[in-house]
Design an enzyme around this catalytic site. Sequence first.
Site, PDB file in Angstrom:
ATOM      1  N   ARG A  85      36.190  83.241  -8.852  1.00 46.71           N
ATOM      2  CA  ARG A  85      36.194  84.521  -9.564  1.00 46.71           C
ATOM      3  C   ARG A  85      35.157  84.505 -10.679  1.00 46.71           C
ATOM      4  O   ARG A  85      34.974  83.482 -11.347  1.00 46.71           O
ATOM      5  CB  ARG A  85      37.576  84.815 -10.155  1.00 46.71           C
ATOM      6  CG  ARG A  85      37.591  86.072 -11.048  1.00 46.71           C
ATOM      7  CD  ARG A  85      38.980  86.598 -11.308  1.00 46.71           C
ATOM      8  NE  ARG A  85      38.962  87.692 -12.282  1.00 46.71           N
ATOM      9  CZ  ARG A  85      38.591  88.941 -12.006  1.00 46.71           C
ATOM     10  NH1 ARG A  85      38.197  89.260 -10.771  1.00 46.71           N
ATOM     11  NH2 ARG A  85      38.593  89.876 -12.942  1.00 46.71           N
ATOM     12  N   ILE A  86      34.488  85.642 -10.876  1.00 46.82           N
ATOM     13  CA  ILE A  86      33.684  85.884 -12.071  1.00 46.82           C
ATOM     14  C   ILE A  86      34.554  86.718 -13.000  1.00 46.82           C
ATOM     15  O   ILE A  86      34.920  87.841 -12.656  1.00 46.82           O
ATOM     16  CB  ILE A  86      32.393  86.648 -11.736  1.00 46.82           C
ATOM     17  CG1 ILE A  86      31.593  85.935 -10.656  1.00 46.82           C
ATOM     18  CG2 ILE A  86      31.548  86.832 -12.987  1.00 46.82           C
ATOM     19  CD1 ILE A  86      30.430  86.763 -10.132  1.00 46.82           C
ATOM     20  N   HIS A  87      34.874  86.179 -14.158  1.00 48.23           N
ATOM     21  CA  HIS A  87      35.793  86.866 -15.074  1.00 48.23           C
ATOM     22  C   HIS A  87      35.112  87.075 -16.413  1.00 48.23           C
ATOM     23  O   HIS A  87      34.678  86.115 -17.055  1.00 48.23           O
ATOM     24  CB  HIS A  87      37.070  86.043 -15.259  1.00 48.23           C
ATOM     25  CG  HIS A  87      38.158  86.765 -15.982  1.00 48.23           C
ATOM     26  ND1 HIS A  87      39.124  87.513 -15.320  1.00 48.23           N
ATOM     27  CD2 HIS A  87      38.443  86.879 -17.301  1.00 48.23           C
ATOM     28  CE1 HIS A  87      39.954  88.035 -16.202  1.00 48.23           C
ATOM     29  NE2 HIS A  87      39.551  87.677 -17.427  1.00 48.23           N
ATOM     30  N   GLU A  98      35.103  87.981 -20.328  1.00 51.68           N
ATOM     31  CA  GLU A  98      36.019  87.804 -21.458  1.00 51.68           C
ATOM     32  C   GLU A  98      36.742  89.103 -21.813  1.00 51.68           C
ATOM     33  O   GLU A  98      36.137  90.165 -21.899  1.00 51.68           O
ATOM     34  CB  GLU A  98      35.225  87.326 -22.672  1.00 51.68           C
ATOM     35  CG  GLU A  98      36.043  87.170 -23.934  1.00 51.68           C
ATOM     36  CD  GLU A  98      35.187  86.772 -25.122  1.00 51.68           C
ATOM     37  OE1 GLU A  98      35.735  86.138 -26.038  1.00 51.68           O
ATOM     38  OE2 GLU A  98      33.981  87.086 -25.126  1.00 51.68           O
ATOM     39  N   GLY A 126      34.544  93.565 -23.339  1.00 50.04           N
ATOM     40  CA  GLY A 126      34.469  95.023 -23.271  1.00 50.04           C
ATOM     41  C   GLY A 126      33.415  95.540 -22.305  1.00 50.04           C
ATOM     42  O   GLY A 126      32.712  96.506 -22.609  1.00 50.04           O
ATOM     43  N   THR A 177      38.067 105.456 -19.838  1.00 48.01           N
ATOM     44  CA  THR A 177      37.304 104.266 -20.210  1.00 48.01           C
ATOM     45  C   THR A 177      35.796 104.465 -20.074  1.00 48.01           C
ATOM     46  O   THR A 177      35.017 103.939 -20.872  1.00 48.01           O
ATOM     47  CB  THR A 177      37.771 103.045 -19.389  1.00 48.01           C
ATOM     48  OG1 THR A 177      37.062 101.884 -19.815  1.00 48.01           O
ATOM     49  CG2 THR A 177      37.564 103.252 -17.892  1.00 48.01           C
ATOM     50  N   ASP A 207      29.148 100.273 -17.759  1.00 52.07           N
ATOM     51  CA  ASP A 207      29.270  98.820 -17.587  1.00 52.07           C
ATOM     52  C   ASP A 207      27.949  98.184 -17.999  1.00 52.07           C
ATOM     53  O   ASP A 207      26.935  98.389 -17.339  1.00 52.07           O
ATOM     54  CB  ASP A 207      29.616  98.488 -16.137  1.00 52.07           C
ATOM     55  CG  ASP A 207      30.060  97.044 -15.941  1.00 52.07           C
ATOM     56  OD1 ASP A 207      29.687  96.198 -16.775  1.00 52.07           O
ATOM     57  OD2 ASP A 207      30.769  96.760 -14.956  1.00 52.07           O
ATOM     58  N   ARG A 222      27.423  94.851 -18.376  1.00 53.04           N
ATOM     59  CA  ARG A 222      27.375  93.425 -18.067  1.00 53.04           C
ATOM     60  C   ARG A 222      26.182  93.056 -17.202  1.00 53.04           C
ATOM     61  O   ARG A 222      25.720  93.836 -16.385  1.00 53.04           O
ATOM     62  CB  ARG A 222      28.669  93.006 -17.358  1.00 53.04           C
ATOM     63  CG  ARG A 222      29.877  93.010 -18.260  1.00 53.04           C
ATOM     64  CD  ARG A 222      31.149  92.742 -17.499  1.00 53.04           C
ATOM     65  NE  ARG A 222      31.492  93.840 -16.600  1.00 53.04           N
ATOM     66  CZ  ARG A 222      32.589  93.882 -15.862  1.00 53.04           C
ATOM     67  NH1 ARG A 222      33.443  92.862 -15.905  1.00 53.04           N
ATOM     68  NH2 ARG A 222      32.851  94.922 -15.099  1.00 53.04           N
ATOM     69  N   LYS A 234      30.016  92.969  -8.709  1.00 54.67           N
ATOM     70  CA  LYS A 234      30.023  91.508  -8.743  1.00 54.67           C
ATOM     71  C   LYS A 234      29.595  90.930  -7.399  1.00 54.67           C
ATOM     72  O   LYS A 234      28.872  89.931  -7.350  1.00 54.67           O
ATOM     73  CB  LYS A 234      31.410  90.991  -9.137  1.00 54.67           C
ATOM     74  CG  LYS A 234      31.772  91.282 -10.580  1.00 54.67           C
ATOM     75  CD  LYS A 234      33.138  90.717 -10.933  1.00 54.67           C
ATOM     76  CE  LYS A 234      33.490  91.003 -12.391  1.00 54.67           C
ATOM     77  NZ  LYS A 234      34.836  90.496 -12.746  1.00 54.67           N
TER      78      LYS A 234
END
Length: 205
Positions: free
Chosen positions: A49-51, A53, A93, A114, A126, A128, A154
């Site tokens: 998994r890529i998780h 924070e 976040g 969101t 997003d 990231r 992902k």
Amino acid sequence: MSINYIATSKLPTPWGVFSMHGFEDTQTGKEHVALTFGEWQPSHAILGRIHSECLTGDALFSLRCDCGFQLQTAMQNIAEAGQGFILYLRQEGRGIGLLNKIRAYELQDAGANTVEANERLGFDADMRKYDMIAPMLEKIAVTQVKLMTNNPRKVKAMQDLGIVVAERVPLQVGKNRYNEAYLKTKSTELGHMMSEHHFNDDKGN
């Protein structure tokens, strides 16, 4: 981007003893972690998994999201499988940081979803990035993945980096009355792959 490996230690957990590998992004100063369990051959597809924070979900038991539930379930699944990994990325976040996340929550308390909250603060839905995962996976000898995720971004990020995603493993856990609208927004506006059964299952309410 330059990612330096720092050190490895043992991490006892309720699901077994993982190994914790520390990495540092020399450009941003951010510290990332790879958790591994068991051993494997680099040619095998490894459960992982890529998780990103999530202080509120992972450490403070927030019911506003499904992050903490996903992290715990991923660790349990890996322990039961006997091998696997989690890349824990410091991208709080969805990449906007903790204080901006609290600002976004304030907007959500007033009625924004969101995505709308992020955009009102001047951010993309997003923010990231996943460039750091390639050297991290190289260090832990992973080239093929059975990826636990509902997020198509992902999957694409790994494929774009030349990592084979042999299988996508759904991770539909943690729905409750506080996060149901949030999960639906992730499905309808961010493209997360969630089944109708997940939304119709009332066990988490």
